[in-house]
Design a protein around this motif. Structure first.
Motif, short mmCIF file in Angstrom:
data_model
loop_
_atom_site.label_atom_id
_atom_site.label_comp_id
_atom_site.label_asym_id
_atom_site.label_seq_id
_atom_site.Cartn_x
_atom_site.Cartn_y
_atom_site.Cartn_z
N GLN A 134 -7.01 -4.64 -1.03
CA GLN A 134 -6.39 -4.77 -1.94
C GLN A 134 -5.95 -5.79 -2.85
O GLN A 134 -5.72 -6.61 -3.44
N ALA A 135 -4.93 -5.66 -1.68
CA ALA A 135 -3.07 -6.19 -1.64
C ALA A 135 -3.67 -7.94 -1.95
O ALA A 135 -4.66 -9.05 -1.27
N THR A 136 -2.49 -8.78 -2.46
CA THR A 136 -2.71 -10.89 -2.60
C THR A 136 -1.79 -11.01 -2.80
O THR A 136 -0.65 -9.96 -3.12
N THR A 151 -2.31 -5.82 -7.72
CA THR A 151 -2.96 -6.70 -6.79
C THR A 151 -1.40 -7.21 -5.67
O THR A 151 -1.99 -7.10 -4.52
N TYR A 187 0.82 -1.52 0.06
CA TYR A 187 0.16 -0.09 0.29
C TYR A 187 1.23 0.96 0.45
O TYR A 187 0.34 2.28 -0.60
N VAL A 242 -0.61 0.08 -4.16
CA VAL A 242 -1.55 -1.04 -4.14
C VAL A 242 -2.87 -0.35 -3.62
O VAL A 242 -2.57 0.40 -2.20
#
Length: 408
Positions: free
Chosen positions: A138-140, A193, A129, A134
């Motif tokens: 929503q981070a993956t 992401t 972030y 990102v």
């Protein structure tokens, strides 16, 4: 079963939650690679606390460090500095530096392996972030099939082991599972992401699964190219177990974060840590992550003694030399009860012919002959003797395995 063993086992069965299914061995004392039960019977420990006992039971240098610290200070909390903390972080950072991690890595100490993994996941998301950009929330993170990184809710959320995963939901979102050993699947799963790829360089709980040649190097290349962090869970594979300080060294790769635990506490206290560059770990600021006991004086004193042992290089060399002996002997049993053998250094996964019984059946037979080992996933057995094990003892342990397989 004797009355002494039976009494202890009965108490455990009555009063302890049944989250483990131990063999009926009640250990009372230990020294080096050997343990003694309540009835005085000795066993060669070929599990080593899932690699927490890489340096054996009650290593004299580690005990001396613990005893000296017990007489001085055991806990102060991170609200203050103490005289073991800075040196521990500096010495662990230097150890990671020997594996190629950039200049002056930072260290974030915790207690257990699961805490260290959770720490790495939090750091990776925050880095995503604040540094990568990102959108928040929503981070993956990409993980692999067959993974074992601990048992917290977030970690079991991306496990594909039904025992670890099922009936513990709702699960933490934000993880994508791809096949272990498939670098192309990692690359294909990355999008805008994606903040990190979390892998075990060698999968321990899955049965000591060694990835294909070039896999880790390609994952490292893809992560660098796509601006994604590579997180290496070396909780079981690190600190001498594979004949190197870190298993990643065998592949010539350097992760963005090393996740360490188990052997870092010398089999005395739980110690774990995340090690990485300031550009990554530096995203954590006061009040955003912590632990009352993480980095406590006793843990740091023991951890420093462990690092001193690793700095000698003796134990890594023993891992390599004893590993050659172990794997040569085990390969001789393929077709004589073993279907296959895998591993690196003093770490092996053995697939037993299912016609001979389950892995637990074989481990029970080994215990009857004075050898302690652990099964996993049906007919697979893991061997991870302490790095202080004598070659003759290792030979004897394989002889006992051969006898168990022959008499099934």
């Amino acid at each position: 079963m004797t009355s002494a063993s039976g009494r202890h086992i009965g108490l455990a069965e009555r009063f302890a939650a049944h989250n483990y299914h131990p063999l009926p061995v009640v250990v009372a004392e230990a020294e080096g690679s050997w343990v003694t039960d309540v009835d005085g019977r000795r066993y060669l420990d070929c599990l080593a606390g899932y690699s927490a006992l890489n340096f054996g039971h009650r290593h004299p240098q580690l005990l001396a460090a613990a005893r000296a610290q017990l007489d001085r200070l055991t806990l102060s909390s991170r609200a203050f500095h103490h005289d073991q903390f800075g040196p521990f972080c500096a010495e662990l950072a230097a150890l990671a530096g020997t594996a190629g991690m950039g200049p002056d890595p930072m260290v974030l100490p915790m207690n257990t392996g699961s805490e260290a993994v959770e720490t790495a996941l939090k750091v990776a998301r925050k880095w995503g972030y604040e540094v990568k950009g990102v959108p928040d929330g929503q981070a993956t993170i990409i993980v692999a099939t067959g993974n074992f990184h601990g048992r917290t809710i977030s970690i079991v959320s991306f496990s594909d082991d039904p025992d670890a995963h099922d009936h513990f939901g709702p699960y933490t979102p934000g993880f994508r599972i791809v096949p272990y050993g498939d670098a192309k699947a990692v690359a294909d799963a990355i999008d805008d992401t994606t903040v990190a790829v979390l892998l075990e360089p060698i999968q321990g709980e899955a049965g000591v699964i060694v990835p294909p040649e070039g896999y880790l190097a390609e994952v490292r290349r893809v992560c660098t190219q796509r601006n994604v962090l590579f997180l290496a869970d070396e909780i079981q594979s690190g600190l001498g177990r594979t004949g190197a300080t870190f298993a990643c060294e065998h592949a010539g790769v350097v992760p963005d974060l090393f996740i360490l635990g188990k052997a870092l506490g010398g089999g005395i206290v739980p110690v774990s840590a995340v090690v990485g560059g300031a550009e990554v770990l530096g995203v954590i600021r006061p009040g955003q992550h912590g632990s009352t006991f993480g980095g406590n004086p006793l843990a740091c004193a023991v951890g420093r003694a462990v690092i001193a042992l690793l700095n000698e290089g003796t134990y890594q060399a023993r891992g390599r030399e004893l590993g050659v002996l172990l794997h040569e002997r085990l390969r001789g049993l393929v077709g004589q009860g073993l279907v296959s053998v895998r591993g690196v250094g003093l770490w092996a996964g053995l697939d037993v012919d299912p016609a001979l019984g389950t892995g637990r059946d074989i481990c029970a037979g080994l215990a009857d002959r004075g050898v302690l080992a652990k099964d996993t996933h049906g007919s697979t057995i893991r061997l991870a003797p302490p790095l202080v094990t004598e070659p003759a003892d290792l030979d004897w342990a394989v002889d006992q395995l051969a006898d168990v397989l022959r008499t099934r």
